[in-house]
Design an enzyme around this catalytic site. Sequence first.
Site, PDB file in Angstrom:
ATOM      1  N   CYS A 330       0.840  -1.206   0.000  1.00 29.74           N
ATOM      2  CA  CYS A 330       0.000   0.000   0.000  1.00 29.74           C
ATOM      3  C   CYS A 330       0.876   1.257   0.000  1.00 29.74           C
ATOM      4  O   CYS A 330       1.561   1.534  -0.974  1.00 29.74           O
ATOM      5  CB  CYS A 330      -0.975  -0.046   1.168  1.00 29.74           C
ATOM      6  SG  CYS A 330      -2.414   1.028   0.947  1.00 29.74           S
ATOM      7  N   HIS A 427      -3.764  -5.848   0.946  1.00 32.19           N
ATOM      8  CA  HIS A 427      -3.600  -6.153   2.369  1.00 32.19           C
ATOM      9  C   HIS A 427      -4.106  -7.563   2.668  1.00 32.19           C
ATOM     10  O   HIS A 427      -4.996  -8.071   1.997  1.00 32.19           O
ATOM     11  CB  HIS A 427      -4.392  -5.165   3.231  1.00 32.19           C
ATOM     12  CG  HIS A 427      -3.855  -3.781   3.226  1.00 32.19           C
ATOM     13  ND1 HIS A 427      -2.683  -3.432   3.862  1.00 32.19           N
ATOM     14  CD2 HIS A 427      -4.339  -2.631   2.670  1.00 32.19           C
ATOM     15  CE1 HIS A 427      -2.468  -2.131   3.702  1.00 32.19           C
ATOM     16  NE2 HIS A 427      -3.449  -1.624   2.987  1.00 32.19           N
TER      17      HIS A 427
END
Length: 481
Positions: A330, A427
């Site tokens: 991310c 994630h």
Amino acid sequence: MTRAVMIQGAGSNVGKSLLVAGLCRAAVLRGLSVSPFKPQNMSNNAAVTVDGGEIGRAQALQALASQRDAIVDMNPILLKPESETGSQVIVQGKRLTTVRARDYSALKPSLMAPVLESFNRLKAQCDLVIVEGAGSPAEVNLRANDIANMGFARMADVPVILTGDIDRGGVIAQIVGTQAVLDPEDNAMIAGFLINKFRGDPTLFDDGYRLIEHRTNWRGMGVVPFFTDAGNLPAEDALDLRRNSGNGPIHICALTLSRIANFDDLDPLAAEPSVRLTMVRAGEAIPPCDLIIIPGSKSTRGDLAYLRAQGWDIDIHAHIRRGGHVLGICGGYQMLGQRIADPEGIEGTAGETEGLGFLQTQTLMTPNKRLTRVTATHASTGLNIDGYEIHIGTTTGVDCARPFALIDGQPEGAQSADGRITGSYLHGMFADDTFRSAFLSKLGAPNSGLRHSELIDETLNALAQHLERHCDVDAILSVAR
């Protein structure tokens, strides 16, 4: 009629989240349908819900303990700090605004309505709601328009169990002092107290326990010993991240960024027998290792400056020259590229920052946040990965032609030409046992056979049994109304 009880703390980090998770699982094991609820949370460790929003990671764990899907009503107000003085405000799973801390008090009166709306929806769905407070009601300077502790408890008529943390000392003053500073109406909401995180022989605290009962006239509901397996469960506060985990043959170093987010990505690695995980702190050099992970961040450009201030960019260069691997997740993925542009100042001051340059990519920050659960296909192994995305920004560039994964046939993430530098927005990838084993095997790790989700579930059962042994769960449930 659905009943509710609220666990509040005599201070921050007294173990409220863990107690609520354990009580939720204890209620399930007693045959009750139960839901967790936290009116207001502050955390950059968020989870994507089945209804397409985001809530605090602790409430997602509590939902798992309750054997329910996580939904936005379990945590209607989530504050995600972006700087020392400002936070993004998430209301019922969606971003509302970003405010400075001193301006948040003016916003709070408008937030009680969605809090009560979410609470009442949960009450309509189950037998019991177990509510978690935030911080402490003893912070009476924050009492006006409170939605997190006594303001909510009184508005929703939910009785309170006050919890003190004996591990940090001064627990008698924590609890007696809380009663001393609360106004009479708030004090009337407290039905009893718990002592948490005791180490050693609990009978040594018998006199202190009776003193608290005498001074407060509140019912004592137990002395809970420190739960040693708590490290198996996701931590919500970055301060709870363990410095070192495991002693396996594969050494992984993860950077503890100042605005680290969704760091539960690392939990399955910390539990892996084949891995030694080191959380590198501010002021420390990155030691020799097999893999460096740059995790998510709530302030990518700010944390990139922080990374450079620690000299970690130099350490990463040296690590790559030695043949090491790097994974950015991310915000960490965005940092690995050549440039991060935020022309609208979405994450802070508008501007552009030069990236680390390890991937041939560029990121443009945009107001639209991507919040979704996904099933991706790992590009190099063909394995499916169940995970989630929670980010702003779009990343493009030459290295995106070598994706980390495919989602609905579309490329996701990027890799360097030699395959040693990888970035991804995905994630939760390491929670997938098959993928984690395959990923670690490329670093030379043997298959440990760890089943991480089973470890979490077994730990929640053990936590429920721990509470049943050491506190009066019957009494706690009986005060719910």
